[in-house]
Design a protein around this motif. Structure first.
Motif, PDB file in Angstrom:
ATOM      1  N   ASP A   1      20.448  33.902 -23.401  1.00 15.80           N
ATOM      2  CA  ASP A   1      20.780  34.990 -24.330  1.00 15.80           C
ATOM      3  C   ASP A   1      19.807  35.018 -25.512  1.00 15.80           C
ATOM      4  OD1 ASP A   1      22.659  37.063 -25.423  1.00 15.80           O
ATOM      5  OD2 ASP A   1      22.816  35.557 -27.014  1.00 15.80           O
ATOM      6  N   VAL A   2      19.476  33.851 -26.058  1.00 19.00           N
ATOM      7  CA  VAL A   2      18.519  33.787 -27.159  1.00 19.00           C
ATOM      8  C   VAL A   2      17.143  34.246 -26.698  1.00 19.00           C
ATOM      9  CG1 VAL A   2      17.311  32.259 -28.759  1.00 19.00           C
ATOM     10  CG2 VAL A   2      19.761  31.956 -28.365  1.00 19.00           C
ATOM     11  N   MET A   3      16.742  33.815 -25.525  1.00 18.29           N
ATOM     12  CA  MET A   3      15.437  34.220 -24.982  1.00 18.29           C
ATOM     13  C   MET A   3      15.350  35.737 -24.831  1.00 18.29           C
ATOM     14  SD  MET A   3      14.984  31.180 -22.157  1.00 18.29           S
ATOM     15  CE  MET A   3      13.562  31.911 -21.348  1.00 18.29           C
ATOM     16  N   SER A   4      16.444  36.354 -24.402  1.00 21.74           N
ATOM     17  CA  SER A   4      16.444  37.814 -24.215  1.00 21.74           C
ATOM     18  C   SER A   4      16.289  38.551 -25.545  1.00 21.74           C
ATOM     19  CB  SER A   4      17.735  38.254 -23.523  1.00 21.74           C
ATOM     20  OG  SER A   4      18.856  38.062 -24.376  1.00 21.74           O
ATOM     21  N   ARG A   5      16.692  37.900 -26.641  1.00 25.49           N
ATOM     22  CA  ARG A   5      16.618  38.535 -27.968  1.00 25.49           C
ATOM     23  C   ARG A   5      15.247  38.388 -28.611  1.00 25.49           C
ATOM     24  NH1 ARG A   5      21.757  35.737 -30.681  1.00 25.49           N
ATOM     25  NH2 ARG A   5      21.004  36.816 -32.547  1.00 25.49           N
ATOM     26  N   ILE A   6      14.471  37.388 -28.217  1.00 22.66           N
ATOM     27  CA  ILE A   6      13.188  37.145 -28.902  1.00 22.66           C
ATOM     28  C   ILE A   6      11.970  37.351 -28.002  1.00 22.66           C
ATOM     29  CG2 ILE A   6      14.244  35.489 -30.478  1.00 22.66           C
ATOM     30  CD1 ILE A   6      13.060  33.244 -28.842  1.00 22.66           C
ATOM     31  N   CYS A   7      12.201  37.637 -26.725  1.00 19.60           N
ATOM     32  CA  CYS A   7      11.045  37.788 -25.823  1.00 19.60           C
ATOM     33  C   CYS A   7      10.381  39.142 -25.995  1.00 19.60           C
ATOM     34  CB  CYS A   7      11.470  37.594 -24.369  1.00 19.60           C
ATOM     35  SG  CYS A   7      12.428  38.958 -23.685  1.00 19.60           S
TER      36      CYS A   7
ATOM     37  N   ARG B   1       8.678  40.617 -20.681  1.00 14.56           N
ATOM     38  CA  ARG B   1       9.422  39.524 -20.042  1.00 14.56           C
ATOM     39  C   ARG B   1      10.854  39.906 -19.690  1.00 14.56           C
ATOM     40  NH1 ARG B   1       5.214  37.500 -18.228  1.00 14.56           N
ATOM     41  NH2 ARG B   1       3.673  36.990 -19.839  1.00 14.56           N
ATOM     42  N   ASP B   2      11.233  41.155 -19.865  1.00 10.38           N
ATOM     43  CA  ASP B   2      12.609  41.570 -19.583  1.00 10.38           C
ATOM     44  C   ASP B   2      12.993  41.312 -18.133  1.00 10.38           C
ATOM     45  OD1 ASP B   2      12.980  42.311 -22.176  1.00 10.38           O
ATOM     46  OD2 ASP B   2      12.661  44.462 -21.848  1.00 10.38           O
ATOM     47  N   GLU B   3      12.077  41.547 -17.208  1.00  6.58           N
ATOM     48  CA  GLU B   3      12.391  41.338 -15.792  1.00  6.58           C
ATOM     49  C   GLU B   3      12.657  39.867 -15.494  1.00  6.58           C
ATOM     50  OE1 GLU B   3       9.565  42.996 -13.118  1.00  6.58           O
ATOM     51  OE2 GLU B   3       9.750  45.036 -13.900  1.00  6.58           O
ATOM     52  N   GLU B   4      11.830  38.974 -16.083  1.00  8.51           N
ATOM     53  CA  GLU B   4      12.044  37.543 -15.862  1.00  8.51           C
ATOM     54  C   GLU B   4      13.388  37.093 -16.429  1.00  8.51           C
ATOM     55  OE1 GLU B   4       9.154  38.805 -16.797  1.00  8.51           O
ATOM     56  OE2 GLU B   4       7.466  37.705 -15.906  1.00  8.51           O
ATOM     57  N   ILE B   5      13.780  37.635 -17.592  1.00 11.68           N
ATOM     58  CA  ILE B   5      15.064  37.271 -18.194  1.00 11.68           C
ATOM     59  C   ILE B   5      16.215  37.762 -17.312  1.00 11.68           C
ATOM     60  CG2 ILE B   5      16.576  37.599 -20.176  1.00 11.68           C
ATOM     61  CD1 ILE B   5      14.209  35.801 -20.773  1.00 11.68           C
ATOM     62  N   ALA B   6      16.085  38.989 -16.801  1.00  7.95           N
ATOM     63  CA  ALA B   6      17.131  39.528 -15.926  1.00  7.95           C
ATOM     64  C   ALA B   6      17.273  38.678 -14.663  1.00  7.95           C
ATOM     65  CB  ALA B   6      16.807  40.972 -15.550  1.00  7.95           C
TER      66      ALA B   6
ATOM     67  N   VAL C   1       9.753  30.534 -17.870  1.00  6.43           N
ATOM     68  CA  VAL C   1       9.730  31.729 -18.718  1.00  6.43           C
ATOM     69  C   VAL C   1       9.392  31.362 -20.164  1.00  6.43           C
ATOM     70  CG1 VAL C   1      11.071  33.695 -19.557  1.00  6.43           C
ATOM     71  CG2 VAL C   1      11.382  32.896 -17.213  1.00  6.43           C
ATOM     72  N   LEU C   2       9.858  30.211 -20.635  1.00  5.28           N
ATOM     73  CA  LEU C   2       9.499  29.768 -21.991  1.00  5.28           C
ATOM     74  C   LEU C   2       7.992  29.567 -22.123  1.00  5.28           C
ATOM     75  CD1 LEU C   2      12.322  27.212 -22.907  1.00  5.28           C
ATOM     76  CD2 LEU C   2      11.835  29.383 -24.047  1.00  5.28           C
ATOM     77  N   ASP C   3       7.358  29.037 -21.076  1.00  4.31           N
ATOM     78  CA  ASP C   3       5.895  28.888 -21.099  1.00  4.31           C
ATOM     79  C   ASP C   3       5.211  30.242 -21.229  1.00  4.31           C
ATOM     80  OD1 ASP C   3       5.815  26.174 -21.006  1.00  4.31           O
ATOM     81  OD2 ASP C   3       5.532  26.023 -18.850  1.00  4.31           O
ATOM     82  N   LEU C   4       5.725  31.240 -20.505  1.00  2.00           N
ATOM     83  CA  LEU C   4       5.156  32.589 -20.591  1.00  2.00           C
ATOM     84  C   LEU C   4       5.372  33.178 -21.983  1.00  2.00           C
ATOM     85  CD1 LEU C   4       6.289  34.047 -17.140  1.00  2.00           C
ATOM     86  CD2 LEU C   4       3.999  33.284 -17.781  1.00  2.00           C
ATOM     87  N   MET C   5       6.533  32.921 -22.551  1.00  2.00           N
ATOM     88  CA  MET C   5       6.826  33.444 -23.893  1.00  2.00           C
ATOM     89  C   MET C   5       5.935  32.792 -24.946  1.00  2.00           C
ATOM     90  SD  MET C   5      11.000  33.718 -23.625  1.00  2.00           S
ATOM     91  CE  MET C   5      11.225  34.084 -25.366  1.00  2.00           C
ATOM     92  N   LYS C   6       5.647  31.505 -24.791  1.00  2.00           N
ATOM     93  CA  LYS C   6       4.734  30.836 -25.726  1.00  2.00           C
ATOM     94  C   LYS C   6       3.330  31.415 -25.605  1.00  2.00           C
ATOM     95  CE  LYS C   6       5.901  26.593 -24.506  1.00  2.00           C
ATOM     96  NZ  LYS C   6       5.912  25.102 -24.488  1.00  2.00           N
ATOM     97  N   LEU C   7       2.944  31.756 -24.391  1.00  2.00           N
ATOM     98  CA  LEU C   7       1.639  32.386 -24.193  1.00  2.00           C
ATOM     99  C   LEU C   7       1.611  33.770 -24.842  1.00  2.00           C
ATOM    100  CD1 LEU C   7      -1.050  31.717 -22.718  1.00  2.00           C
ATOM    101  CD2 LEU C   7      -0.193  33.046 -20.801  1.00  2.00           C
ATOM    102  N   ASP C   8       2.706  34.511 -24.709  1.00  4.45           N
ATOM    103  CA  ASP C   8       2.811  35.822 -25.357  1.00  4.45           C
ATOM    104  C   ASP C   8       2.697  35.685 -26.876  1.00  4.45           C
ATOM    105  OD1 ASP C   8       3.196  36.984 -22.886  1.00  4.45           O
ATOM    106  OD2 ASP C   8       5.384  36.978 -23.039  1.00  4.45           O
ATOM    107  N   MET C   9       3.356  34.664 -27.420  1.00  3.66           N
ATOM    108  CA  MET C   9       3.311  34.442 -28.859  1.00  3.66           C
ATOM    109  C   MET C   9       1.897  34.099 -29.313  1.00  3.66           C
ATOM    110  SD  MET C   9       4.689  34.282 -31.838  1.00  3.66           S
ATOM    111  CE  MET C   9       6.469  34.304 -31.601  1.00  3.66           C
TER     112      MET C   9
END
Length: 529
Positions: free
Chosen positions: A189-195, A199-204, A222-230
């Motif tokens: 849930d937290v990941m869906s709020r800050i991604c 990355r919406d498809e990966e969260i779903a 998915v966290l690795d991908l989000m860190k790369l996005d950041m």
């Protein structure tokens, strides 16, 4: 977690050798491994000077580079290259490194990850469950989530700290009341709020998974991908700042590199000097030929001492020599020429532009030959030009220099096919076999070194690019004759080339000025009598 690798270092008490990266300030009792400048192997340099009585003729002290200097150089160059990529490459983005599936590194990584998740699953399946591995997992998840928050996300930060309170979670595990699935749902849930939206498809997909180990395994992916996005978002945000300061930063780092090389007897501008010398010689030759053609005294048009101390004349000659030098990059040979040191960070960009110049010249030459050979029947059919351009591009895309002659046979066949198809669609008679063979022969000849058509089109394109390089502020510059079909490609090419040249001049202009002055004032560039 298995994804974090530890680097273990050991400090031995062995007196037979010392760490080559050891600080030079430390006292050494043995010989120190160093790399001799110009040598290819490690030699042991005695720490005490030789006694002159031991030698008939005392040797000159050798030049050495120790490993600390090498590491310092490598670190400085890496930072300079990264700053340059961020400043110059508007599309520069960090990406996950892709290891070959059959590589040892990839197999080791997969084995370690599998072992970690297998251990986690085994511990959770014990009766009662062993949550020691899961607690480590949640600790790392918490750290990753906090790293992804912006400073203004204080409310969410406090919430994560409260929910993922490791002391409280550990107490629940000890009392057998820990629901590991609850925390997985909370994390998702937290990941869906800050991604990022991407990355919406990966969260779903995460929300559809079952099996606690599978869920956490995918959470980390998915966290690795989000860190790369950041990281990429941060690069985009700081790019304007980097662009403002990158010129001075690169100049400073390059100066430090030259200093270390100079102290160790290395010419850090060896290939830059050769590149400029070649261009300066060409400029002198051009002016001497012009003087001869005008029946004038060659000495009156060729600077004997770089403008004779006239600042305006010196600027003129510097600009002309450097313009010729940069134009030479658009026909750089990979076989025998080493790229200048000042251009190494942009080598692939200049090589890409060189290849694009050849592509544009080749396509325009083929189209010109086709329309001249077939004649009036296709003269007014613009759609054929576009079709030929698209098909030729597909056929020659990714083709190397050595493969090009063979590929041209396929190009000729395709051109003949499209010409006949076009003629038929417009109710014209198809070209006969004799004309087909003539057209094929002329297309095949385009790749020959002295082909008149290719040389003509290349000359037109180079003259056009050179004119923009001399006066980049010119407006409404007409596209050279025969290149209207490729006007978009030429515009992009010239824009990229000018940006690279102007940026490079901003960083290394002072070095170029010194080298050109050195050449002319020392009479290093020979003049023809």
């Amino acid at each position: 977690m298995a994804e974090n690798e530890e680097r273990n270092s050991s400090n031995g008490d062995d007196d037979d050798g010392e760490d080559p990266t050891q600080s030079p300030g430390k006292k050494k009792t043995k010989t120190e491994p160093v790399i001799a400048a110009g040598a290819s192997s490690i030699v042991n340099a005695p720490t005490q000077p030789l006694n002159s009585r031991d030698l008939l003729v005392p040797p000159s002290p050798p030049k050495f580079i120790n490993f600390e200097d090498i590491l310092q150089i490598a670190n400085g160059v890496d930072k300079m290259a990264l700053a340059h990529e961020i400043a110059v490459g508007n599309d520069f983005r960090l990406q996950h490194s892709q290891r070959p599936d059959n590589s040892i590194a990839q197999k080791v990584r997969e084995t370690m990850h599998k072992a970690f998740w297998d251990v986690l699953e085994a511990k959770l399946n014990e009766d009662p469950p062993d949550y020691s591995q899961a607690l480590l997992l949640l600790q790392e998840v918490k750290e990753n989530l906090l790293e992804l928050l912006f400073p203004q996300n204080q409310t969410l930060r406090v919430n994560i700290e409260e929910v993922l309170d490791l002391q409280l979670i550990e107490q629940k595990a000890e009392h057998g009341t820990l629901d590991i699935s609850y925390y997985a749902s909370y994390v998702i849930d937290v990941m869906s709020r800050i991604c990022a939206p991407v990355r919406d498809e990966e969260i779903a997909a995460l929300k559809q998974l079952t099996g606690i180990v599978s869920i956490y395994k995918e959470i980390f992916k998915v966290l690795d991908l989000m860190k790369l996005d950041m990281a990429n978002f941060t690069i985009t945000a700081v790019r304007p700042y980097v662009q403002q300061h990158s010129v001075m930063y690169e100049r400073e780092k390059f100066s430090e590199l030259l200093k270390v090389q100079r102290e160790n007897g290395i010419d850090g501008l060896e290939f830059t000097r050769a590149w400029i010398t070649k261009s300066a010689t060409k400029v002198r030759s051009q002016h001497q030929n012009a003087a001869t053609a005008a029946s004038a005294d060659p000495a009156s048009l060729v600077p004997g001492s770089f403008g004779h101390g006239n600042p305006e004349s010196e600027r003129k000659w510097l600009s002309e020599v450097m313009n010729v030098a940069f134009m030479d990059l658009l026909e750089w040979s990979d076989n025998y020429e080493i790229f200048p040191e000042t251009l190494l960070v942009d080598q692939q960009r200049f090589i890409g532009l060189r290849n694009k110049v050849k592509y544009v010249t080749l396509v325009s030459s083929i189209v010109l030959v086709t329309y001249n050979t077939v004649g009036q029947a296709i003269a007014g059919i613009a759609s054929l030009k576009e079709k030929l351009k698209d098909n030729i591009t597909i056929l020659i895309s990714g083709v190397t220099e050595s493969q090009l002659p063979a590929t041209m046979a396929n190009v000729a066949e395709e051109v003949n096919k499209e010409v006949n198809k076009c003629l038929e669609e417009h109710s014209f008679k198809k070209i006969d076999s004799k004309q087909e063979q003539l057209l094929k022969g002329q297309i095949l000849a385009i790749t020959e070194p002295d082909n008149a058509i290719f040389k003509l089109m290349k000359s037109r394109l180079f003259t056009f690019i050179a004119s923009i390089l001399v006066d980049p502020k010119r407006k409404d510059v007409p596209v050279p004759t025969g290149f209207s079909l490729l006007s978009t490609e030429i515009t992009e090419l010239c824009g990229q080339f000018l940006r690279l040249v102007n940026y490079n001049r901003s960083v290394f202009g002072s070095y170029y000025a010194d080298l050109v002055q050195e050449l002319f004032r020392s009479e290093a560039v020979t003049t023809q009598d």
